[in-house]
Scaffold this motif. Structure first.
Motif, PDB file in Angstrom:
ATOM      1  N   UNK A   1     -26.074   6.152  53.783  1.00  0.00           N
ATOM      2  CA  UNK A   1     -25.997   4.923  53.071  1.00  0.00           C
ATOM      3  C   UNK A   1     -25.280   5.235  51.709  1.00  0.00           C
ATOM      4  N   UNK A   2     -25.709   6.390  50.828  1.00  0.00           N
ATOM      5  CA  UNK A   2     -25.091   6.503  49.706  1.00  0.00           C
ATOM      6  C   UNK A   2     -25.824   7.256  48.771  1.00  0.00           C
ATOM      7  N   UNK A   3     -25.210   7.762  47.662  1.00  0.00           N
ATOM      8  CA  UNK A   3     -26.077   8.339  46.405  1.00  0.00           C
ATOM      9  C   UNK A   3     -26.022   7.128  45.310  1.00  0.00           C
ATOM     10  N   UNK A   4     -27.184   7.466  44.802  1.00  0.00           N
ATOM     11  CA  UNK A   4     -27.706   6.227  43.717  1.00  0.00           C
ATOM     12  C   UNK A   4     -28.034   6.890  42.250  1.00  0.00           C
ATOM     13  N   UNK A   5     -27.724   6.604  41.293  1.00  0.00           N
ATOM     14  CA  UNK A   5     -28.215   7.091  39.993  1.00  0.00           C
ATOM     15  C   UNK A   5     -29.500   7.013  39.614  1.00  0.00           C
ATOM     16  N   UNK A   6     -30.355   6.317  40.341  1.00  0.00           N
ATOM     17  CA  UNK A   6     -31.745   6.256  40.045  1.00  0.00           C
ATOM     18  C   UNK A   6     -32.537   5.895  41.251  1.00  0.00           C
ATOM     19  N   UNK A   7     -33.772   6.241  41.064  1.00  0.00           N
ATOM     20  CA  UNK A   7     -34.574   5.783  42.085  1.00  0.00           C
ATOM     21  C   UNK A   7     -34.873   4.620  42.593  1.00  0.00           C
ATOM     22  N   UNK A   8     -34.735   3.551  41.699  1.00  0.00           N
ATOM     23  CA  UNK A   8     -34.796   1.934  41.550  1.00  0.00           C
ATOM     24  C   UNK A   8     -33.805   1.641  42.663  1.00  0.00           C
ATOM     25  N   UNK A   9     -32.573   2.130  42.354  1.00  0.00           N
ATOM     26  CA  UNK A   9     -31.278   1.612  43.049  1.00  0.00           C
ATOM     27  C   UNK A   9     -31.443   2.333  44.569  1.00  0.00           C
ATOM     28  N   UNK A  10     -32.063   3.636  44.551  1.00  0.00           N
ATOM     29  CA  UNK A  10     -32.061   4.184  45.773  1.00  0.00           C
ATOM     30  C   UNK A  10     -33.043   3.445  46.755  1.00  0.00           C
ATOM     31  N   UNK A  11     -34.255   3.042  46.102  1.00  0.00           N
ATOM     32  CA  UNK A  11     -35.047   2.237  46.855  1.00  0.00           C
ATOM     33  C   UNK A  11     -34.796   0.962  47.425  1.00  0.00           C
ATOM     34  N   UNK A  12     -33.772   0.376  46.537  1.00  0.00           N
ATOM     35  CA  UNK A  12     -33.420  -0.865  46.916  1.00  0.00           C
ATOM     36  C   UNK A  12     -32.378  -0.673  48.176  1.00  0.00           C
ATOM     37  N   UNK A  13     -31.569   0.203  48.125  1.00  0.00           N
ATOM     38  CA  UNK A  13     -30.807   0.603  49.350  1.00  0.00           C
ATOM     39  C   UNK A  13     -31.452   0.852  50.763  1.00  0.00           C
ATOM     40  N   UNK A  14     -32.615   1.784  50.340  1.00  0.00           N
ATOM     41  CA  UNK A  14     -33.361   2.251  51.262  1.00  0.00           C
ATOM     42  C   UNK A  14     -34.034   0.972  52.133  1.00  0.00           C
ATOM     43  N   UNK A  15     -34.563   0.141  51.137  1.00  0.00           N
ATOM     44  CA  UNK A  15     -35.066  -1.039  51.853  1.00  0.00           C
ATOM     45  C   UNK A  15     -34.131  -1.929  52.786  1.00  0.00           C
ATOM     46  N   UNK A  16     -33.148  -2.052  52.210  1.00  0.00           N
ATOM     47  CA  UNK A  16     -32.008  -2.938  52.768  1.00  0.00           C
ATOM     48  C   UNK A  16     -31.663  -2.259  54.016  1.00  0.00           C
ATOM     49  N   UNK A  17     -31.479  -1.100  54.082  1.00  0.00           N
ATOM     50  CA  UNK A  17     -31.103  -0.306  55.321  1.00  0.00           C
ATOM     51  C   UNK A  17     -32.245  -0.360  56.416  1.00  0.00           C
ATOM     52  N   UNK A  18     -33.592  -0.171  56.088  1.00  0.00           N
ATOM     53  CA  UNK A  18     -34.630  -0.250  56.804  1.00  0.00           C
ATOM     54  C   UNK A  18     -34.913  -1.611  57.247  1.00  0.00           C
ATOM     55  N   UNK A  19     -34.682  -2.460  56.438  1.00  0.00           N
ATOM     56  CA  UNK A  19     -34.905  -3.761  57.094  1.00  0.00           C
ATOM     57  C   UNK A  19     -33.525  -4.288  58.088  1.00  0.00           C
ATOM     58  N   UNK A  20     -32.442  -3.667  57.767  1.00  0.00           N
ATOM     59  CA  UNK A  20     -31.646  -4.080  59.123  1.00  0.00           C
ATOM     60  C   UNK A  20     -31.647  -3.403  60.312  1.00  0.00           C
ATOM     61  N   UNK A  21     -32.615  -2.568  60.312  1.00  0.00           N
ATOM     62  CA  UNK A  21     -33.007  -1.855  61.627  1.00  0.00           C
ATOM     63  C   UNK A  21     -34.452  -1.904  62.039  1.00  0.00           C
ATOM     64  N   UNK A  22     -34.924  -2.937  61.425  1.00  0.00           N
ATOM     65  CA  UNK A  22     -36.515  -3.130  61.764  1.00  0.00           C
ATOM     66  C   UNK A  22     -36.815  -3.262  63.233  1.00  0.00           C
ATOM     67  N   UNK A  23     -35.856  -3.442  64.246  1.00  0.00           N
ATOM     68  CA  UNK A  23     -36.190  -3.841  65.385  1.00  0.00           C
ATOM     69  C   UNK A  23     -36.083  -2.446  66.435  1.00  0.00           C
ATOM     70  N   UNK A  24     -35.435  -1.277  65.842  1.00  0.00           N
ATOM     71  CA  UNK A  24     -35.390  -0.123  66.326  1.00  0.00           C
ATOM     72  C   UNK A  24     -36.467   0.839  65.974  1.00  0.00           C
ATOM     73  N   UNK A  25     -37.413   1.109  66.732  1.00  0.00           N
ATOM     74  CA  UNK A  25     -38.722   1.615  66.255  1.00  0.00           C
ATOM     75  C   UNK A  25     -38.502   3.107  65.827  1.00  0.00           C
ATOM     76  N   UNK A  26     -37.359   3.944  66.698  1.00  0.00           N
ATOM     77  CA  UNK A  26     -37.142   5.273  66.320  1.00  0.00           C
ATOM     78  C   UNK A  26     -36.047   5.302  65.224  1.00  0.00           C
TER      79      UNK A  26
END
Length: 83
Positions: free
Chosen positions: A40-65
């Motif tokens: 997904x990427x490299x981010x300058x702080x935890x807050x930005x990384x968490x937002x990116x993580x959340x977005x990526x996880x939500x895009x793949x919510x239908x794939x349990x693996x």
């Protein structure tokens, strides 16, 4: 050059990597195919990384693996400094 912005602890760059992939077993962290990891990427702080993580996880919510992770790169780059 006169820099009027003083660096503070809040400005400190703490790099975080966000990536994910399909796991072979949900109780572990072994990926089915490392060549298919989603960097997904490299981010300058935890807050930005968490937002990116959340977005990526939500895009793949239908794939349990599929799982995404946040890696604290700043801790790997400077293990002496426990930020």
């Amino acid at each position: 050059m006169n820099d009027t912005h003083d660096s503070t602890e809040d400005d400190k760059q703490l790099l975080h990597l966000v990536f994910g992939g399909r796991l072979t077993d949900l109780s572990g962290t072994t990926f089915e195919d490392v060549s298919k990891l989603d960097l997904v990427g490299i981010f300058p702080n935890y807050a930005a990384a968490h937002n990116a993580w959340k977005s990526a996880a939500q895009r793949t919510v239908d794939d349990a693996q599929m799982r995404y992770f946040i890696v604290h790169l700043h801790k790997l780059l400077d293990p002496e400094n426990d930020c």
